[in-house]
Write a protein that holds these residues in place. Structure first.
Motif, PDB file in Angstrom:
ATOM      1  N   GLY A   1      73.475  39.824  32.101  1.00  0.00           N
ATOM      2  CA  GLY A   1      74.459  39.516  31.057  1.00  0.00           C
ATOM      3  C   GLY A   1      75.802  40.165  31.319  1.00  0.00           C
ATOM      4  N   GLY A   2      75.779  41.390  31.810  1.00  0.00           N
ATOM      5  CA  GLY A   2      77.027  42.098  32.106  1.00  0.00           C
ATOM      6  C   GLY A   2      77.771  41.453  33.262  1.00  0.00           C
ATOM      7  N   ILE A   3      77.017  41.005  34.261  1.00  0.00           N
ATOM      8  CA  ILE A   3      77.645  40.377  35.425  1.00  0.00           C
ATOM      9  C   ILE A   3      78.351  39.087  35.025  1.00  0.00           C
ATOM     10  CG2 ILE A   3      77.079  39.138  37.557  1.00  0.00           C
ATOM     11  CD1 ILE A   3      74.939  41.445  37.923  1.00  0.00           C
TER      12      ILE A   3
ATOM     13  N   THR B   1      79.688  38.362  32.311  1.00  0.00           N
ATOM     14  CA  THR B   1      80.901  38.533  31.507  1.00  0.00           C
ATOM     15  C   THR B   1      82.137  38.626  32.403  1.00  0.00           C
ATOM     16  OG1 THR B   1      80.775  40.959  31.456  1.00  0.00           O
ATOM     17  CG2 THR B   1      79.732  39.775  29.641  1.00  0.00           C
ATOM     18  N   VAL B   2      81.941  38.891  33.699  1.00  0.00           N
ATOM     19  CA  VAL B   2      83.099  39.033  34.590  1.00  0.00           C
ATOM     20  C   VAL B   2      83.865  37.713  34.724  1.00  0.00           C
ATOM     21  CG1 VAL B   2      83.834  39.574  36.949  1.00  0.00           C
ATOM     22  CG2 VAL B   2      82.187  41.040  35.790  1.00  0.00           C
TER      23      VAL B   2
ATOM     24  N   ILE C   1      83.535  35.134  32.804  1.00  0.00           N
ATOM     25  CA  ILE C   1      83.861  34.688  31.438  1.00  0.00           C
ATOM     26  C   ILE C   1      85.154  35.370  30.963  1.00  0.00           C
ATOM     27  CG2 ILE C   1      83.104  35.237  29.068  1.00  0.00           C
ATOM     28  CD1 ILE C   1      82.010  32.626  29.762  1.00  0.00           C
ATOM     29  N   ALA C   2      85.302  36.650  31.275  1.00  0.00           N
ATOM     30  CA  ALA C   2      86.515  37.356  30.869  1.00  0.00           C
ATOM     31  C   ALA C   2      87.692  36.963  31.754  1.00  0.00           C
ATOM     32  CB  ALA C   2      86.292  38.867  30.919  1.00  0.00           C
ATOM     33  N   GLU C   3      87.417  36.786  33.046  1.00  0.00           N
ATOM     34  CA  GLU C   3      88.488  36.456  33.989  1.00  0.00           C
ATOM     35  C   GLU C   3      89.210  35.166  33.567  1.00  0.00           C
ATOM     36  OE1 GLU C   3      89.430  38.392  36.369  1.00  0.00           O
ATOM     37  OE2 GLU C   3      90.813  37.103  37.483  1.00  0.00           O
TER      38      GLU C   3
END
Lengths: 206, 161
Positions: free
Chosen positions: A152-154, A156-157, A159-161
């Motif tokens: 999940g954390g990976i 978000t990269v 998705i945020a970018e």
């Protein structure tokens, strides 16, 4: 610019992405086969445009530990390529390359970690190479960067970018079949929206 | 308000009162912000993804630090939250990947943390504990009965903020 987001792609445009992804992933399978000295086949990929949570659920569990390799694309296409290893595929690769397997990613040593990073990089590079030839664009790739982290954390990269452009990801869902055993891949191709438009324009569908 | 275990997705906020938990999974570069008013036992968790809202017509207020925090304050104040006694904790803002030769890539976590702190300061709310930065994902849980905040990461013991 016609498309404002990944989800604006119609069926025909998605079909074209699927077509080129199919060639890209088969190049990746060939590269993996050479590396492992094993027969590697690949199923026809599904290209799906999914939200964050749907993508997480397609690949695994949100807190599941995975290894991910990220490569940045620049030049005529800007964006990210992400390859995610789950434990089963990682062990298949590591067993062959370094003669060891692991219970969990938290046990990985430096050697295993760099082996996975290299394999992730090779898969991404062969995919992108096939892609550049087909589409007729120049793409420069960064040095790969990897991490062992929660799935999940990976995710978000990317998705945020691209968070100011879209809430969606483009997931290329195919199965590697290594000597008869199936492994789901975790390949994401994420051009920025301007690049997605230029890809589809060059292919004559926009 | 439901009285059980609430799950907060990316760019979302949930709150409850009295008992139960509010959890958000695998914060990467995103930031989780908890508010807890101990008198009312009113607790909330916000999961933001980006620093500031640039498009005024964008309906997703909880996606951004600035609009998200302000909307959470507005909502909870309507339920009686008093800012001065509310306990604020934050977690996340990691840098998941390092790309050689591109220092800017992936520092969204740091920018998120800076914006969260700026907005909270403007709102005169003090952060009582934080677990931010680093290169790993975090799961954040708020226990509404006690106000306890738990951070779960892989390969490290659970941490109480």
């Amino acid at each position: 610019m016609k498309l404002k987001s990944y989800e604006d792609m119609n069926l025909q445009e998605l079909d074209v992405m699927k077509e080129i992804s199919s060639i890209g992933t088969s190049h990746a399978a060939t590269a993996l086969s050479k590396l492992l000295q094993k027969e590697v086949r690949i199923s026809i990929p599904e290209v799906s445009v999914l939200g964050y949570e749907e993508t997480v659920n397609q690949i695994g569990n949100i807190e599941e530990l995975v290894v991910a390799t990220l490569v940045q694309m620049s030049n005529e296409i800007n964006g990210l390529m992400l390859f995610i290893f789950k434990m089963d595929l990682a062990n298949e690769v590591l067993g062959r390359l370094i003669g060891r397997t692991y219970q969990s990613f938290s046990e990985l040593d430096e050697l295993a970690y760099s082996a996975l990073e290299e394999v992730g990089n090779i898969i991404i590079c062969s995919y992108v190479n096939a892609f550049t030839q087909l589409v007729g664009v120049e793409i420069d790739l960064s040095v790969p960067s990897s991490t062992v982290n929660m799935l999940g954390g990976i995710l978000t990269v990317p998705i945020a970018e691209y968070g100011y452009e879209t809430d969606k990801l483009m997931y290329i869902n195919a199965e590697f079949i290594i000597e008869g055993t199936k492994f789901s891949d975790g390949l994401l191709m994420l051009p920025d929206i301007a690049s997605l438009n230029s890809i589809l324009e060059r292919l004559g569908v926009l | 308000m439901a009285e059980k275990d609430l799950k907060v997705g990316i760019g979302d906020m949930k709150f409850t009162r009295g008992s139960g938990t509010v959890i958000t999974y695998a914060l990467g570069s995103c930031i989780g912000i908890t508010f807890y008013d101990p008198v009312l036992k009113l607790g909330s968790l916000l999961h933001i993804m980006l620093p500031n809202k640039t498009d005024p017509n964008d309906p997703r207020v909880f996606k951004y630090a600035d609009s998200g925090i302000r909307e959470m304050i507005r909502k909870l104040s309507a339920f009686g939250m008093v800012k001065s006694r509310t306990i604020v904790k934050i977690a996340g803002g990691a840098k998941m990947f390092d790309i050689k030769g591109n220092m800017d890539f992936g520092n969204i976590g740091q920018r998120n943390a800076a914006m969260v702190k700026k907005v909270l300061m403007e709102e005169r709310m003090r952060i009582s504990a934080e677990d931010t930065g680093g290169a790993y994902a975090r799961t954040m849980l708020l226990d509404v009965a006690t106000g306890d905040v738990i951070i779960r990461t892989v390969g490290r013991p659970e941490k109480h903020l």
